[in-house]
Motif scaffolding. Structure first.
Motif, PDB file in Angstrom:
ATOM      1  N   ARG A 132      -1.750  -2.737   2.454  1.00  0.00           N
ATOM      2  CA  ARG A 132      -1.054  -2.032   1.397  1.00  0.00           C
ATOM      3  C   ARG A 132      -0.819  -2.973   0.225  1.00  0.00           C
ATOM      4  O   ARG A 132      -0.744  -4.180   0.399  1.00  0.00           O
TER       5      ARG A 132
ATOM      6  N   GLN B 137       1.435  -4.915  -2.316  1.00  0.00           N
ATOM      7  CA  GLN B 137       2.749  -5.511  -2.071  1.00  0.00           C
ATOM      8  C   GLN B 137       3.719  -5.124  -3.186  1.00  0.00           C
ATOM      9  O   GLN B 137       3.308  -4.753  -4.285  1.00  0.00           O
ATOM     10  N   GLY B 138       5.024  -5.255  -2.884  1.00  0.00           N
ATOM     11  CA  GLY B 138       6.079  -4.823  -3.795  1.00  0.00           C
ATOM     12  C   GLY B 138       5.927  -5.284  -5.236  1.00  0.00           C
ATOM     13  O   GLY B 138       5.949  -4.458  -6.151  1.00  0.00           O
TER      14      GLY B 138
ATOM     15  N   LYS C 216       3.204  -3.541  -7.018  1.00  0.00           N
ATOM     16  CA  LYS C 216       3.563  -2.151  -7.289  1.00  0.00           C
ATOM     17  C   LYS C 216       4.484  -2.058  -8.513  1.00  0.00           C
ATOM     18  O   LYS C 216       4.316  -1.192  -9.364  1.00  0.00           O
TER      19      LYS C 216
ATOM     20  N   ASN D 102      12.932   2.162  -5.480  1.00  0.00           N
ATOM     21  CA  ASN D 102      12.206   1.040  -4.892  1.00  0.00           C
ATOM     22  C   ASN D 102      10.688   1.269  -4.996  1.00  0.00           C
ATOM     23  O   ASN D 102      10.179   2.224  -4.411  1.00  0.00           O
TER      24      ASN D 102
ATOM     25  N   ASP E  72       8.485  -0.045  -3.506  1.00  0.00           N
ATOM     26  CA  ASP E  72       7.894  -0.209  -2.172  1.00  0.00           C
ATOM     27  C   ASP E  72       8.500   0.788  -1.172  1.00  0.00           C
ATOM     28  O   ASP E  72       8.466   0.550   0.036  1.00  0.00           O
TER      29      ASP E  72
ATOM     30  N   ILE F 148       2.935   3.583  -5.179  1.00  0.00           N
ATOM     31  CA  ILE F 148       4.037   3.405  -4.223  1.00  0.00           C
ATOM     32  C   ILE F 148       3.537   3.537  -2.782  1.00  0.00           C
ATOM     33  O   ILE F 148       4.021   2.860  -1.882  1.00  0.00           O
TER      34      ILE F 148
END
Ligand code: SF4
Length: 263
Positions: A55, A57-58, A61, A94, A96, A180
């Motif tokens: 995925r 990563q934060g 994103k 958020n 994430d 997201i």
């Protein structure tokens, strides 16, 4: 595409090339889109379907969302809304998040504050989240439309977005979801469902069971504004039962007190 966004796309492609057995491939159409400065995430989706289990990563994103937010803030695709809005209302929460809520459009309060779900309906959504043991900062909240639907001069209240307005703005929401990558989506109300899936049906036929959007489990429930208009405990309980299903899907612990909520 801005240079930082382009850098992120290139970094993602390089990461896939290093960690995957297959080099990322891009169609001519996608390359043309990249060159023509179109969506970062359309390119990501079409060229780099991430291998299972991997995925974004934060921080990536957050950067990708910031690039989309910048484009939205300058968007004038719906001329009448670009003229009437105080500001665009992109989304909050958020980047994430495992759980993402989708509403229909900003109202007067949201237009003033630049944040979705801050009026009375939004406060109720915040209370529902709290009952689920989430804060607003834990989830992501966005609308189909990023501008408040305009109202005739001198009139009050809000109106639902038109199908054309939703179709025009929908690509931004698609980008938000693609970035997201939530585990679960919740659509709040029939208008949000129509905007997201293009399906028009009565809520009693849609809510309370799982649907999918782009392989992501999608729960459909009533918009909090509906609960403000109809305060019958039975209606609140329906929404809560939908949220219990969401918690189960997210493998969140559910207490006995939560199970009996609104009973
Ligand atoms: S509603 Fe969406 S597409 Fe229309 S002007 Fe606002 S941001 Fe642009």
């Amino acid at each position: 595409m801005t240079q930082p966004a382009l850098d992120l796309v290139i970094a993602a492609l390089e990461g896939i090339r290093e960690k995957s057995d297959h080099a990322p491939r891009a169609s001519r159409t996608t390359l043309a889109r990249l060159r023509a400065d179109e969506s970062v995430t359309v390119a990501l989706r079409e060229t780099t379907a991430l291998p299972t289990g991997r995925r974004l990563q934060g921080p990536d994103k957050a950067n990708l969302l910031a690039a989309v937010r910048e484009r939205v803030s300058a968007c004038a695709k719906c001329g009448h809304l670009a003229c009437s809005r105080t500001q665009t209302v992109f989304g909050v929460g958020n980047p994430d998040a495992d759980l993402m809520f989708i509403g229909e459009a900003p109202g007067a309060d949201e237009d003033q504050q630049g944040e979705p779900f801050v009026g009375r309906a939004g406060q109720l959504l915040t209370r529902i989240l709290k009952a689920m043991n989430f804060a607003r900062e834990d989830v992501y909240i966005a609308n189909i439309l990023k501008c408040r639907p305009d109202m005739p001069a001198g009139s009050f209240g809000n109106r639902p977005p038109t199908p054309t307005e939703m179709q025009t703005c929908r690509p931004y929401l698609v980008e938000q979801i693609d970035i997201i990558q939530p585990s679960v989506l919740v659509a709040l109300g029939a208008v949000a469902v129509e905007g997201l899936l293009g399906t028009r049906a009565a809520m009693r036929e849609l809510r309370g069971r799982w649907h999918t959007y782009n392989s992501i489990p999608l729960m459909i429930t009533y918009h909090p504004a509906y609960l403000l208009r109809n305060q019958a405990p039975s209606e609140k309980r329906k929404v809560w039962e939908d949220m219990l299903q969401v918690l189960e899907r997210l493998e969140q612990p559910i207490s006995e007190r939560q199970r009996n909520y609104f009973l």
